[in-house]
Design a protein around this motif. Structure first.
Motif, PDB file in Angstrom:
ATOM      1  N   LEU A 302      10.782  -3.370  10.650  1.00 31.04           N
ATOM      2  CA  LEU A 302      11.094  -2.238   9.771  1.00 31.04           C
ATOM      3  C   LEU A 302      11.581  -2.757   8.431  1.00 31.04           C
ATOM      4  N   VAL A 303      11.020  -2.217   7.347  1.00 30.86           N
ATOM      5  CA  VAL A 303      11.523  -2.444   5.998  1.00 30.86           C
ATOM      6  C   VAL A 303      11.826  -1.080   5.404  1.00 30.86           C
ATOM      7  N   LEU A 338       9.443   2.173   5.303  1.00 31.68           N
ATOM      8  CA  LEU A 338       9.967   3.504   5.012  1.00 31.68           C
ATOM      9  C   LEU A 338      10.439   3.519   3.566  1.00 31.68           C
ATOM     10  N   VAL A 339       9.854   4.395   2.742  1.00 35.81           N
ATOM     11  CA  VAL A 339      10.076   4.390   1.294  1.00 35.81           C
ATOM     12  C   VAL A 339      10.532   5.758   0.831  1.00 35.81           C
ATOM     13  N   VAL A 340      11.504   5.786  -0.083  1.00 33.07           N
ATOM     14  CA  VAL A 340      11.857   7.023  -0.765  1.00 33.07           C
ATOM     15  C   VAL A 340      11.598   6.840  -2.254  1.00 33.07           C
ATOM     16  N   GLY A 341      11.055   7.866  -2.903  1.00 32.98           N
ATOM     17  CA  GLY A 341      10.784   7.772  -4.332  1.00 32.98           C
ATOM     18  C   GLY A 341      10.554   9.136  -4.941  1.00 32.98           C
ATOM     19  N   ASN A 342      10.622   9.206  -6.257  1.00 38.04           N
ATOM     20  CA  ASN A 342      10.297  10.451  -6.940  1.00 38.04           C
ATOM     21  C   ASN A 342       8.868  10.862  -6.607  1.00 38.04           C
ATOM     22  N   GLY A 343       8.658  12.133  -6.380  1.00 37.21           N
ATOM     23  CA  GLY A 343       7.352  12.613  -5.958  1.00 37.21           C
ATOM     24  C   GLY A 343       6.242  12.322  -6.949  1.00 37.21           C
ATOM     25  N   HIS A 344       6.570  12.255  -8.247  1.00 35.69           N
ATOM     26  CA  HIS A 344       5.538  12.086  -9.266  1.00 35.69           C
ATOM     27  C   HIS A 344       5.063  10.639  -9.411  1.00 35.69           C
ATOM     28  N   LEU A 345       5.672   9.681  -8.703  1.00 39.61           N
ATOM     29  CA  LEU A 345       5.345   8.272  -8.896  1.00 39.61           C
ATOM     30  C   LEU A 345       4.057   7.834  -8.192  1.00 39.61           C
ATOM     31  N   GLY A 346       3.523   8.670  -7.330  1.00 38.37           N
ATOM     32  CA  GLY A 346       2.239   8.360  -6.710  1.00 38.37           C
ATOM     33  C   GLY A 346       2.278   7.262  -5.666  1.00 38.37           C
ATOM     34  N   ILE A 371       9.770  11.036   1.124  1.00 41.16           N
ATOM     35  CA  ILE A 371       9.984   9.882   1.990  1.00 41.16           C
ATOM     36  C   ILE A 371       8.671   9.630   2.734  1.00 41.16           C
ATOM     37  N   LEU A 372       8.163   8.410   2.616  1.00 43.60           N
ATOM     38  CA  LEU A 372       6.875   8.033   3.162  1.00 43.60           C
ATOM     39  C   LEU A 372       7.045   6.954   4.239  1.00 43.60           C
ATOM     40  N   SER A 373       6.260   7.046   5.287  1.00 43.39           N
ATOM     41  CA  SER A 373       6.193   6.034   6.317  1.00 43.39           C
ATOM     42  C   SER A 373       4.814   5.386   6.266  1.00 43.39           C
ATOM     43  N   ALA A 374       4.804   4.049   6.097  1.00 40.29           N
ATOM     44  CA  ALA A 374       3.550   3.295   6.110  1.00 40.29           C
ATOM     45  C   ALA A 374       3.602   2.304   7.255  1.00 40.29           C
ATOM     46  N   LYS A 375       2.651   2.419   8.168  1.00 43.00           N
ATOM     47  CA  LYS A 375       2.653   1.564   9.355  1.00 43.00           C
ATOM     48  C   LYS A 375       1.518   0.554   9.274  1.00 43.00           C
ATOM     49  N   LYS A 376       1.862  -0.695   9.558  1.00 44.85           N
ATOM     50  CA  LYS A 376       0.890  -1.765   9.517  1.00 44.85           C
ATOM     51  C   LYS A 376      -0.041  -1.649  10.729  1.00 44.85           C
ATOM     52  N   ALA A 377      -1.312  -1.804  10.481  1.00 52.66           N
ATOM     53  CA  ALA A 377      -2.296  -1.649  11.569  1.00 52.66           C
ATOM     54  C   ALA A 377      -2.039  -2.672  12.671  1.00 52.66           C
ATOM     55  N   SER A 378      -2.220  -2.245  13.914  1.00 55.99           N
ATOM     56  CA  SER A 378      -2.022  -3.130  15.067  1.00 55.99           C
ATOM     57  C   SER A 378      -3.169  -4.120  15.180  1.00 55.99           C
TER      58      SER A 378
END
Length: 378
Positions: A302-303, A338-346, A371-378
């Motif tokens: 997790l990052v 797991l990332v949080v950012g301003n919605g307009h940053l794309g 808040i976005l979750s990006a999961k690395k492919a297995s």
């Protein structure tokens, strides 16, 4: 993008750090040139001890190291590495590097300062100058003219003494002051405050972002951090004062957490706050680093990241992009960013490009943040 600084029959090749193939930003500015011009017209005695504060990528350090003994103090590991790289590339004389948490030497002949963005940090630096240096030590600072406010000059007058400014040149202005003999109020190293809804007592050193309250992005993601999960090897990337590290440790009591930031004061603040707010702080590691340079590949599960959108005074998204790439490199298969950012940053499009279609999802959003979750492919 210009890389050759040529002034007064001297030439230096200067790059920002980290060096990028398609760099669009210059490694020095007109403020650096104004300082160099000033000391060319009113030169220092050869061999003077020069304290340089907040040199962005080493332009001033390269210039003054030719004839003087230079001490460079910065809160930024990236600035420090940029200066090291440029000094080496230009075969300059060696200088002494100081972190922002180090004491400054007492036998300095002149202080040269790029004014920091934060008045809290400026106040701390002026107080350190007054506390450590001899009376009448000259101080010459520079910034964009529209960033030198009456309040800025009042801080110089309060902590040093009589202060004047130069005429504007290329939209920059110099500030002239010197260490005075008058008594000044003590400046506390830390600002202490509470986050009662999360039962936290926090301390921030002077240059840590959002010094007396939670920034809105951190406040939002605190409610969405994983709890009691299988994730045991966690990185808090861009940890700031460590508030996310604290919550991650409380939520996941068997995890090993690495708190990373490029600010020396942020890393030290995170260390202090984790020690004061978590029962078993020995499972934490704190490190100043350029994103995740040198971190083991495919090791972490997790990052968590609340990325900055500026470097020094420059607005840019390349740091966030580097954080995302480094996280992808460090995560094991099925690991999560797991990332949080301003919605307009794309960030959704960026993360999808990196992690793959179907691997990125929206965890939560409000009017300002996502808040976005990006999961690395297995």
């Amino acid at each position: 993008m210009k890389t050759e600084l040529v002034l007064h029959d001297q030439q230096f090749t200067l790059h920002r750090f980290p060096k990028r193939a398609n760099e669009t930003l210059q490694a020095w500015d007109a403020g650096d040139e104004y300082i160099i011009n000033h000391f060319t017209e009113t030169p220092l005695t050869s061999g003077s001890k020069v304290l340089i504060l907040n040199d962005n990528f080493g332009a001033l350090s390269c210039w003054f190291s030719r004839e003087h003994q230079v001490f460079l103090q910065t809160d930024s590991l990236i600035s420090q590495k940029g200066a090291q790289q440029n000094l080496q590339h230009n075969q300059c004389n060696s200088i002494t590097f100081l972190r922002s948490t180090d004491a400054i030497p007492s036998d300095i002949d002149v202080v040269i300062m790029q004014l920091p963005k934060s008045n809290r940090f400026l106040t701390w630096q002026l107080h350190q100058i007054k506390t450590h240096l001899n009376p009448s030590t000259p101080v010459v600072a520079v910034n964009k003219a529209n960033a030198i406010h009456t309040s800025t000059l009042k801080l110089f007058e309060k902590y040093l003494g009589e202060t004047t400014t130069s005429l504007a040149w290329k939209k920059h202005r110099l500030v002239f002051s010197q260490v005075g003999t008058q008594e000044t109020a003590t400046v506390e190293q830390k600002t202490n405050w509470t986050v009662p809804e999360h039962n936290m007592q926090l301390s921030n050193l002077a240059n840590v972002y959002s010094g007396e309250s939670l920034d809105l992005g951190a406040r939002f993601i605190l409610e969405h951090l994983p709890q009691g999960s299988k994730q045991t090897k966690i990185i808090d990337l861009g940890c700031g004062n460590g508030v996310l590290s604290i919550k991650l440790g409380r939520n996941n009591p068997y995890s090993q957490i690495t708190s990373v930031d490029e600010s020396f004061m942020a890393v030290e603040s995170a260390r202090i706050n984790v020690t004061n707010n978590v029962d078993n702080p020995e499972r934490y590691t704190f490190t100043a680093n350029n994103c995740l340079d040198g971190f083991e590949k495919e090791h972490y599960d997790l990052v968590v990241c609340n990325p900055p959108f500026h470097q020094q005074n420059t607005v840019t998204d390349h740091i966030a992009w580097q954080m995302f790439r480094d996280a992808h490199h460090a995560l094991e298969a099925a690991g999560e960013l797991l990332v949080v950012g301003n919605g307009h940053l794309g960030y959704l499009a960026k993360l999808t490009r990196l992690f793959g279609k179907g691997q990125v999802s929206i965890v939560a959003s409000n009017k300002k943040f996502v808040i976005l979750s990006a999961k690395k492919a297995s």
